[in-house]
Design an enzyme around this catalytic site. Structure first.
Site, mmCIF file in Angstrom:
data_model
loop_
_atom_site.group_PDB
_atom_site.id
_atom_site.type_symbol
_atom_site.label_atom_id
_atom_site.label_comp_id
_atom_site.label_asym_id
_atom_site.label_seq_id
_atom_site.Cartn_x
_atom_site.Cartn_y
_atom_site.Cartn_z
ATOM 1 N N HIS A 93 0.811 -1.218 0.000
ATOM 2 C CA HIS A 93 0.000 0.000 0.000
ATOM 3 C C HIS A 93 0.849 1.275 0.000
ATOM 4 O O HIS A 93 0.311 2.386 0.068
ATOM 5 C CB HIS A 93 -0.917 -0.010 1.233
ATOM 6 N N LYS B 148 2.829 4.477 -1.191
ATOM 7 C CA LYS B 148 2.673 5.388 -2.329
ATOM 8 C C LYS B 148 3.871 6.348 -2.341
ATOM 9 O O LYS B 148 3.900 7.345 -1.610
ATOM 10 C CB LYS B 148 1.374 6.194 -2.217
ATOM 11 N N ASP C 192 14.905 11.093 -9.740
ATOM 12 C CA ASP C 192 16.265 11.505 -9.399
ATOM 13 C C ASP C 192 16.351 11.757 -7.897
ATOM 14 O O ASP C 192 16.174 10.845 -7.124
ATOM 15 C CB ASP C 192 16.691 12.716 -10.230
#
Length: 543
Positions: A217, A219, A224
């Site tokens: 889960h 995110k 870079d």
């Protein structure tokens, strides 16, 4: 000429692998006894039906913390975090709060197109619509440019959940296969599979609901040395009309390196997508559902804790002022601290839970906490701390109409009603304890939108702007704590501009809300059927 190496860097370069190994072995021993008590895959259904409610683990108050200087009251108040997780000191001017789905989407596209060295993306899944295809096209463009430029060596790493990313004939995997087939040496697609979905359980649970057992889960979207931490997935609604939270940390190399290493570690214990759409584990890794459950957890925990321990040790060894100069930033500019918090309880990692409990426990009568979750389902431990603490709380959750399951078919369509029932139970507790003046519940409203924002804003005594925020993937609920792989960051800042951004973000979300009262639950559209009330305990544990 290279900058002179400090003695701390020298010690780190020579001894860090060995010391990290010691930390890892200590971590393994700590959880080994618990793993021995786990039952077979057939018995996995039993613990899924009831929430355990252990006493919160006490986190001692340290007298000092390496990596965080105690020269100011704000730092002193939160410096205990650095005893448990890495503490990255960065300029607050490098942190930007994004406020809309479109800004989130456009920022990702622009950053992918200009990436030179790495693109790292971790999400529950990648959608299959036109907006998602444009995101994939940006990656293709960047990879092609890298091939054409002999001075560029762009690598793309994507981490998704196996169950959600494999659902349907057209899915996250099929969206990424053309990239994998064309740029095989430059792209890696990892599909995490929970070790709890195995055996008879894996055969019985329908594909639509198998993700309820546990998912990847996290995110994280990294380009870079810049990174977006969010609760938003890579899907069209999150790019258009699903409100979430998003923070961009620009040119924060050490933070980006940490999350790149974290995603790589989870990827190493995940199934690897192949150009022919098959999946396989890396050589020497334990299979998550075909292999031994305990062995997988031990290997996965060891690999992930290596990242945590190495980063933590590096911060402790490199906390001197001379190292700030090495990074090209003066001491005065570094007015903000970033603490990464990871929660992976199926693997025995519960750092985020411990830190969140400590924050809620320490919130005294002179503090104010604004807490939001798209799915308001506090664990018993969190609820006990909120109801028992002295701080003022304003809790924001989704009204039924902006719940992501509103209008869904079948059992899923009852989920908004179940959350009405959960909210009413919580509100009744607040009233029974006489806490209405201290704990306030709000509902978010917005026509044609859904609500997915999560996190908190923390105000110390006398402050009109937050000095701390939690932002990332956790929802403060049972799933976030016990089932899924989660990550968020705690940002502690003295930077007035950043504090103002956080205040504006909080006000923007709460401005679209109404406060809940007893009359709210008496409205006809808030009626909850008996069968929904009966299955609410199951929904609390799975959704």
């Amino acid at each position: 000429m290279a900058a002179p190496m400090s003695w701390r860097r020298l010690v780190y370069s020579v001894y860090s692998p060995a010391i990290a190994g010691v930390f890892t072995r200590m971590s393994d021993r700590l959880f080994r006894a618990r793993d021995r008590r786990r039952g077979s895959s057939v018995l996995l259904l039993a613990p899924l039906l009831a929430e355990t409610d252990p006493n919160p683990r006490h986190i001692s108050r340290p007298t000092g913390s390496a990596g965080v200087q105690d020269t100011d009251p704000l730092c002193t108040h939160f410096r205990w975090m650095a005893e448990h997780v890495p503490a990255f000191r960065v300029p607050g001017a490098h942190i930007h709060i994004l406020t809309s789905p479109d800004q989130f989407y456009q920022t990702m596209k622009a950053r992918i197109k200009t990436a030179q060295r790495r693109v790292v993306m971790a999400s529950l899944y990648l959608g299959t619509g036109q907006l998602e295809q444009e995101l994939v096209d940006c990656m293709e463009e960047a990879l092609q440019r890298s091939q054409d430029n002999s001075h560029s060596d762009l690598k793309v790493s994507i981490l998704l959940d196996y169950t959600r990313g494999s659902r349907g004939q057209i899915n996250s995997r099929t969206m990424l296969l053309p990239l994998l087939q064309r740029f095989t040496s430059q792209i890696r697609v990892s599909m995490y599979h929970t070790p709890d979905l195995r055996g008879l359980l894996r055969l019985l649970v329908p594909q639509r609901f198998n993700e309820t057992i546990g998912v990847q889960h996290i995110k994280v979207y990294l380009f870079d040395n810049s990174i977006i931490i969010s609760g938003a997935n890579l899907s069209d609604s999150y790019f258009t009309n699903r409100q979430d939270r998003y923070v961009l940390l620009e040119n924060c190399r050490e933070v980006a390196d940490f999350f790149s290493d974290l995603v790589e570690a989870v990827g190493d214990v995940s199934l690897q997508l192949q150009p022919d759409d098959s999946v396989k584990m890396m050589e020497g890794m334990v299979h998550p559902y075909k292999g031994n459950r305990r062995d997988f957890s031990v290997v996965a925990r060891k690999r992930i804790m290596e990242v945590m321990n190495m980063a933590h040790m590096r911060q402790q060894l490199l906390s001197s002022p001379e190292d700030s100069e090495d990074e090209g930033m003066s001491e005065g500019e570094e007015d903000t601290w970033v603490f990464p918090l990871v929660q992976m309880k199926p693997l025995g990692i519960q750092v985020d839970e411990q830190v969140t409990q400590r924050l809620l426990k320490d919130a005294g009568p002179d503090s104010t906490v604004f807490l939001t979750s798209g799915y308001f389902n506090l664990t018993r431990a969190y609820m006990r701390l909120v109801l028992g603490a002295g701080a003022s709380y304003r809790i924001l959750t989704a009204s039924p109409e902006v719940n992501g399951f509103f209008g869904a078919k079948g059992v899923a369509g009852a989920i908004p009603a179940a959350y009405i029932h959960i909210a009413r139970q919580f509100y009744n507790q607040v009233c029974q304890l006489g806490q209405q003046e201290r704990v306030h519940l709000h509902e978010y409203h917005r026509p044609w939108w859904t609500f997915h924002a999560k996190g908190l804003w923390y105000y110390l005594q006398g402050q009109d702007r937050p000095c701390l925020t939690l932002i990332g993937s956790p929802n403060f609920g049972y799933r976030s704590v016990h089932r899924d792989l989660e990550a968020q960051i705690a940002i502690v800042t003295e930077n007035e501009e950043l504090q103002s951004q956080l205040q504006e973000e909080q006000e923007m979300l709460y401005r679209r809300s109404t406060e809940v009262s007893s009359s709210t639950f008496e409205r006809p559209d808030r009626h909850v059927k008996l069968w929904v009330k009966l299955v609410t305990p199951l929904i609390k544990n799975f959704f």
